[in-house]
Structures are given as C-alpha cells and as structure tokens.
Motif scaffolding. Structure first.
Motif, PDB file in Angstrom:
ATOM      1  N   GLN A  35       2.084 -33.718 -29.417  1.00 36.11           N
ATOM      2  CA  GLN A  35       2.499 -32.363 -29.791  1.00 36.11           C
ATOM      3  C   GLN A  35       1.531 -31.718 -30.776  1.00 36.11           C
ATOM      4  OE1 GLN A  35       6.615 -33.002 -31.169  1.00 36.11           O
ATOM      5  NE2 GLN A  35       7.314 -32.027 -29.266  1.00 36.11           N
ATOM      6  N   VAL A  36       1.644 -30.389 -30.857  1.00 38.62           N
ATOM      7  CA  VAL A  36       0.853 -29.582 -31.774  1.00 38.62           C
ATOM      8  C   VAL A  36       1.803 -28.600 -32.455  1.00 38.62           C
ATOM      9  CG1 VAL A  36      -1.016 -27.896 -31.986  1.00 38.62           C
ATOM     10  CG2 VAL A  36      -1.204 -29.765 -30.329  1.00 38.62           C
ATOM     11  N   LEU A  37       1.659 -28.447 -33.763  1.00 40.22           N
ATOM     12  CA  LEU A  37       2.459 -27.483 -34.512  1.00 40.22           C
ATOM     13  C   LEU A  37       1.560 -26.297 -34.855  1.00 40.22           C
ATOM     14  CD1 LEU A  37       5.077 -26.628 -35.923  1.00 40.22           C
ATOM     15  CD2 LEU A  37       4.299 -27.889 -37.958  1.00 40.22           C
ATOM     16  N   VAL A  38       1.986 -25.113 -34.403  1.00 36.57           N
ATOM     17  CA  VAL A  38       1.185 -23.903 -34.576  1.00 36.57           C
ATOM     18  C   VAL A  38       1.941 -22.920 -35.468  1.00 36.57           C
ATOM     19  CG1 VAL A  38       0.021 -21.988 -33.409  1.00 36.57           C
ATOM     20  CG2 VAL A  38       0.216 -24.217 -32.262  1.00 36.57           C
ATOM     21  N   ARG A  39       1.249 -22.431 -36.494  1.00 37.13           N
ATOM     22  CA  ARG A  39       1.787 -21.331 -37.313  1.00 37.13           C
ATOM     23  C   ARG A  39       1.259 -20.040 -36.705  1.00 37.13           C
ATOM     24  NH1 ARG A  39       3.668 -17.367 -39.619  1.00 37.13           N
ATOM     25  NH2 ARG A  39       4.263 -17.275 -41.812  1.00 37.13           N
ATOM     26  N   THR A  40       2.143 -19.312 -36.031  1.00 34.28           N
ATOM     27  CA  THR A  40       1.697 -18.125 -35.306  1.00 34.28           C
ATOM     28  C   THR A  40       1.355 -16.994 -36.264  1.00 34.28           C
ATOM     29  OG1 THR A  40       3.964 -17.338 -35.004  1.00 34.28           O
ATOM     30  CG2 THR A  40       3.040 -18.718 -33.258  1.00 34.28           C
ATOM     31  N   SER A  41       0.371 -16.194 -35.861  1.00 42.37           N
ATOM     32  CA  SER A  41      -0.023 -15.035 -36.660  1.00 42.37           C
ATOM     33  C   SER A  41       0.246 -13.725 -35.937  1.00 42.37           C
ATOM     34  CB  SER A  41      -1.510 -15.110 -37.025  1.00 42.37           C
ATOM     35  OG  SER A  41      -2.325 -15.136 -35.867  1.00 42.37           O
ATOM     36  N   HIS A  42       0.230 -13.741 -34.587  1.00 45.01           N
ATOM     37  CA  HIS A  42       0.445 -12.531 -33.801  1.00 45.01           C
ATOM     38  C   HIS A  42       1.229 -12.875 -32.545  1.00 45.01           C
ATOM     39  CE1 HIS A  42      -3.189 -11.668 -36.194  1.00 45.01           C
ATOM     40  NE2 HIS A  42      -2.815 -10.395 -36.149  1.00 45.01           N
ATOM     41  N   TRP A  43       2.217 -12.031 -32.239  1.00 38.68           N
ATOM     42  CA  TRP A  43       2.999 -12.157 -31.007  1.00 38.68           C
ATOM     43  C   TRP A  43       2.675 -10.994 -30.081  1.00 38.68           C
ATOM     44  CZ3 TRP A  43       8.353 -12.403 -33.905  1.00 38.68           C
ATOM     45  CH2 TRP A  43       8.430 -13.586 -34.646  1.00 38.68           C
ATOM     46  N   SER A  44       2.637 -11.279 -28.808  1.00 38.23           N
ATOM     47  CA  SER A  44       2.372 -10.226 -27.833  1.00 38.23           C
ATOM     48  C   SER A  44       3.675  -9.587 -27.356  1.00 38.23           C
ATOM     49  CB  SER A  44       1.621 -10.814 -26.635  1.00 38.23           C
ATOM     50  OG  SER A  44       1.246  -9.800 -25.730  1.00 38.23           O
ATOM     51  N   VAL A  45       3.570  -8.323 -26.957  1.00 35.31           N
ATOM     52  CA  VAL A  45       4.664  -7.611 -26.291  1.00 35.31           C
ATOM     53  C   VAL A  45       4.107  -7.100 -24.966  1.00 35.31           C
ATOM     54  CG1 VAL A  45       6.411  -5.800 -26.466  1.00 35.31           C
ATOM     55  CG2 VAL A  45       5.524  -6.887 -28.557  1.00 35.31           C
ATOM     56  N   GLU A  92      -4.044 -20.239 -28.469  1.00 33.44           N
ATOM     57  CA  GLU A  92      -3.244 -19.197 -27.812  1.00 33.44           C
ATOM     58  C   GLU A  92      -2.460 -19.822 -26.683  1.00 33.44           C
ATOM     59  OE1 GLU A  92      -2.685 -16.670 -24.356  1.00 33.44           O
ATOM     60  OE2 GLU A  92      -4.677 -17.555 -24.566  1.00 33.44           O
ATOM     61  N   GLY A  93      -1.259 -19.292 -26.459  1.00 33.74           N
ATOM     62  CA  GLY A  93      -0.436 -19.782 -25.367  1.00 33.74           C
ATOM     63  C   GLY A  93       0.936 -19.135 -25.388  1.00 33.74           C
ATOM     64  N   LEU A  94       1.813 -19.629 -24.511  1.00 35.37           N
ATOM     65  CA  LEU A  94       3.199 -19.141 -24.472  1.00 35.37           C
ATOM     66  C   LEU A  94       3.988 -19.833 -25.586  1.00 35.37           C
ATOM     67  CD1 LEU A  94       3.903 -18.947 -20.635  1.00 35.37           C
ATOM     68  CD2 LEU A  94       4.086 -17.063 -22.267  1.00 35.37           C
ATOM     69  N   LEU A  95       3.796 -19.355 -26.792  1.00 37.22           N
ATOM     70  CA  LEU A  95       4.392 -19.979 -27.967  1.00 37.22           C
ATOM     71  C   LEU A  95       5.720 -19.349 -28.355  1.00 37.22           C
ATOM     72  CD1 LEU A  95       1.119 -20.264 -30.088  1.00 37.22           C
ATOM     73  CD2 LEU A  95       2.182 -22.037 -28.675  1.00 37.22           C
ATOM     74  N   GLY A  96       6.005 -18.163 -27.824  1.00 35.50           N
ATOM     75  CA  GLY A  96       7.282 -17.519 -28.088  1.00 35.50           C
ATOM     76  C   GLY A  96       7.298 -16.736 -29.379  1.00 35.50           C
ATOM     77  N   TRP A  97       8.383 -15.961 -29.532  1.00 36.25           N
ATOM     78  CA  TRP A  97       8.578 -15.185 -30.754  1.00 36.25           C
ATOM     79  C   TRP A  97       9.159 -16.099 -31.828  1.00 36.25           C
ATOM     80  CZ3 TRP A  97      11.112  -9.943 -28.878  1.00 36.25           C
ATOM     81  CH2 TRP A  97      10.097  -9.113 -28.367  1.00 36.25           C
ATOM     82  N   GLN A  98       8.299 -16.868 -32.490  1.00 31.08           N
ATOM     83  CA  GLN A  98       8.707 -17.747 -33.572  1.00 31.08           C
ATOM     84  C   GLN A  98       7.495 -17.993 -34.470  1.00 31.08           C
ATOM     85  OE1 GLN A  98       9.962 -21.594 -32.058  1.00 31.08           O
ATOM     86  NE2 GLN A  98       8.519 -21.484 -30.349  1.00 31.08           N
ATOM     87  N   THR A  99       7.768 -18.197 -35.754  1.00 29.98           N
ATOM     88  CA  THR A  99       6.668 -18.365 -36.698  1.00 29.98           C
ATOM     89  C   THR A  99       6.040 -19.747 -36.616  1.00 29.98           C
ATOM     90  OG1 THR A  99       8.230 -19.018 -38.439  1.00 29.98           O
ATOM     91  CG2 THR A  99       7.605 -16.677 -38.325  1.00 29.98           C
ATOM     92  N   HIS A 100       6.784 -20.750 -36.173  1.00 27.21           N
ATOM     93  CA  HIS A 100       6.276 -22.114 -36.058  1.00 27.21           C
ATOM     94  C   HIS A 100       6.635 -22.653 -34.670  1.00 27.21           C
ATOM     95  CE1 HIS A 100       6.477 -21.487 -40.394  1.00 27.21           C
ATOM     96  NE2 HIS A 100       5.542 -22.421 -40.507  1.00 27.21           N
ATOM     97  N   ALA A 101       5.609 -22.874 -33.859  1.00 27.38           N
ATOM     98  CA  ALA A 101       5.830 -23.358 -32.499  1.00 27.38           C
ATOM     99  C   ALA A 101       5.388 -24.810 -32.399  1.00 27.38           C
ATOM    100  CB  ALA A 101       5.062 -22.505 -31.504  1.00 27.38           C
ATOM    101  N   LEU A 102       6.322 -25.695 -32.110  1.00 28.13           N
ATOM    102  CA  LEU A 102       6.032 -27.111 -31.890  1.00 28.13           C
ATOM    103  C   LEU A 102       6.020 -27.342 -30.386  1.00 28.13           C
ATOM    104  CD1 LEU A 102       5.559 -29.892 -33.188  1.00 28.13           C
ATOM    105  CD2 LEU A 102       8.047 -30.250 -33.120  1.00 28.13           C
ATOM    106  N   VAL A 103       4.829 -27.581 -29.837  1.00 26.87           N
ATOM    107  CA  VAL A 103       4.686 -27.611 -28.384  1.00 26.87           C
ATOM    108  C   VAL A 103       3.878 -28.823 -27.951  1.00 26.87           C
ATOM    109  CG1 VAL A 103       4.825 -25.102 -28.161  1.00 26.87           C
ATOM    110  CG2 VAL A 103       2.589 -26.183 -28.462  1.00 26.87           C
ATOM    111  N   ASP A 104       4.057 -29.191 -26.697  1.00 22.49           N
ATOM    112  CA  ASP A 104       3.197 -30.185 -26.063  1.00 22.49           C
ATOM    113  C   ASP A 104       1.796 -29.589 -25.983  1.00 22.49           C
ATOM    114  OD1 ASP A 104       1.781 -31.776 -24.229  1.00 22.49           O
ATOM    115  OD2 ASP A 104       3.571 -32.253 -23.082  1.00 22.49           O
TER     116      ASP A 104
END
Length: 332
Positions: A35-45, A92-104
């Motif tokens: 897994q990777v933990l990402v602190r998001t800075s920008h979300w797309s609309v 970058e990826g489909l990380l969702g609208w969240q400040t911290h994304a824990l993803v594969d």
C-alpha cells in the motif's frame, strides 16, 4: 491521523447536489504491505462524476454510498510499503475526495514527473482532460490538416485542448460555447478561428456561416440540441467523436429529439463513442506531447480552483451549470 472525506451519502438522480454529500472525519488505517498513503493536494471535478454517482448503467460501477466520491486526485506520498513508490513522490490516480488516500500501489495511475509545471496540470491538461482531447481528436476523429473541426463546450477543460491541438495540426476550428465571456475566451485564449454563442445565436445559421464547406470533424461533448444542429452540416466523410452528453440531464425516459440525421447517410459519416481508458497503454505519448506544447507556449490552459474541501459537494453542479471558467479543481 484524521482523514477528511467527502462521501456520497444519498443517491442522486441526475446531477448531484450538496444534499447528496456529507463531509466526515475518519482515522487513517495502518499501512499494509503493497500500500501507499497519499496526502492529496488537489481533487478533480469532471463531468463523468455525474454518471459515477448515479445508479445507472455505465462503464464503471456506481460509487458506493458511504464512501468517498470517486475522483482523480494528485498528492504526495507520505508513507509507502510498495517498491515502486517512495516518500516524497508526487502521484496521481483515482484517489477520491479525501485528504488521505490509503491505496494499493498497483492502482495508482503514475508518478507525476513534469515537476517544472504546476502539479494541478496532472488533473487537467496533462491528465484525463488533455489526453482525452489528444486521442479523441487525433485517433477517434482522425483530424488532419485542412479539416474543419467543430467542438462543443469549446471553452471547457477538454474542448479548449481539442481546439488548440486541432490548430496545431493545421485544421480550421469552430467552437461552440455559452455566453460572451466563454466565446471571447475561445477566440483569444484557445485560438479558435470562430466561436458560436449557443445562448444568443441561432446555431444552425452560425454553422452555415462559419462552415460553408461543411463539418469534417465534430468533437461532441454535449449531445442534445447543439449536436442536432451540427448533424445537418456534416461534410462528405465526416467523423464524429462522442465524448460526453452533458446537455442531457435525464436518460430515463430517453429524451425526445430528432432521430439520427439523414445527413449521416448522405455524407457517409462515422460516429464513434470515446473513452480515454481505451488508450491507457499510450497515455505517456499524449502527456509528453502536451507537456512539450505547454513549455513551448503552443497551447495554454485555464484553471478554476476552489479552495477547500467544503466546496466539493456543490462543485459537480457548478460544472454542469457552466459556472467554471477553466478546469475545475478543488485545492485541499
């Protein structure tokens, strides 16, 4: 560590509104192997988010209720247990609208390597929007020098890139946009040869004036009445790329409209649906070309940035009302 999430709380019918979302706080789980933990800075609309939120047939399953809204996002790796990513990488990826994304880590789209350009570009001109414009125009539409290319939502994040790429390839470009500000932007910023204000002009008459020899390529972001008007002006061998259906808010029941135009038959035209995911193995090709054009000043992009997660619930509606003046992004 707390994670701010904008979750889909209620299922919309049509364009989601703030009433369909809730902003919650939840703890960030411990990172596991791979897994990777990402602190998001920008979300797309993006317009596609309407389809992702609705429980209707689509190319991907609907967002589950109670989970963060599906969205492309960019951010910094703050912890990694995946061999391809290290702390400090921008991803970058489909990380969702969240400040911290824990993803594969295998689900991440890529590392962002264009560090000389704003990282938010990874969500627009160097992301879903720009690559959609690149392949939708050059591959699906098969645009070539001398073609007349018509683009709907021509000042939008995809349409503005389509118009500029077409000009670089030697095409004549005609944009269709809503309101004098966006028409002016098409002409000054995005270098269209002509622009039509569908809110104030007779689109049929304007197309006849600006496309006297017909439309060779139509990049369709809207469907609906604008596309009905374009159909009557197709040139021999015309190509249509269907990239979006933003003008149709409801598909059940199917809206009443003109059938497939007879000019499709007369012009021996071709119409093809387009999804960028069909070109996932060639995305680096498009990003390289787009980044080089940006650095050389051959294309430009505009962003409309909303500051803070609290703006996310109303952002999709804002996009569909045409209130944005560039690629719509939420700065976290």
């Amino acid at each position: 560590m707390q994670n701010t999430q904008v979750i889909l709380a209620r299922r919309p019918v049509g364009v989601p509104s703030p009433a369909h979302f809730e902003i919650i706080q939840s703890p960030v789980p411990e990172i596991a192997a791979g897994q990777v933990l990402v602190r998001t800075s920008h979300w797309s609309v993006d317009p596609a988010m309407r389809g992702w939120a609705n429980d209707v047939p689509n190319y991907s399953p609907p967002v589950a209720l109670g989970t963060p809204m599906r969205s492309f996002a960019v951010g910094d790796v703050i912890a990694s247990r995946h061999p391809d990513y290290a702390e400090g990488d921008v991803v970058e990826g489909l990380l969702g609208w969240q400040t911290h994304a824990l993803v594969d880590g295998d689900t991440l789209a890529r590392k962002v390597t264009e560090t000389d350009l704003p990282r938010s570009y990874a969500l627009g001109i160097l992301g879903l929007n720009g690559t959609t414009a690149y392949f939708g125009l050059l591959e699906s539409c098969g645009a070539k020098a001398g073609d007349t290319v018509v683009v709907s939502t021509a000042a939008g994040a995809v349409g503005s890139a389509v118009g500029q790429i077409a000009k670089l390839k030697g095409c004549r470009t005609v944009g269709i946009a809503g309101g004098p500000e966006k028409v002016a932007q098409c002409l000054s910023d995005f270098r269209y040869d002509a622009a039509i204000d569908y809110k104030a002009e007779d689109v049929e008459a304007a197309l006849a004036r600006h496309c006297p020899d017909g439309v060779d390529c139509y990049f369709d972001n809207t469907c609906g009445p604008i596309s009905d008007a374009v159909m009557g002006h197709l040139a021999l061998g015309a190509r249509i790329t269907i990239c979006g259906t933003a003008a149709v808010t409801e598909w059940d029941p199917i809206p009443s409209a003109p059938r497939v135009h007879r000019q499709m038959l007369v012009a021996r035209a071709r119409m093809q649906g387009f999804l960028i995911f069909d070109y996932k193995d060639r995305l680096a090709e498009a990003r390289t070309a787009l980044a080089d054009w940006l650095r050389a000043g051959q294309i430009t992009t505009r962003e409309h940035i909303l500051d803070g997660p609290e703006h996310a619930p109303g952002a999709i509606g804002m996009l569909y009302r045409g209130e944005n003046t560039g690629k719509l992004i939420i700065a976290v």
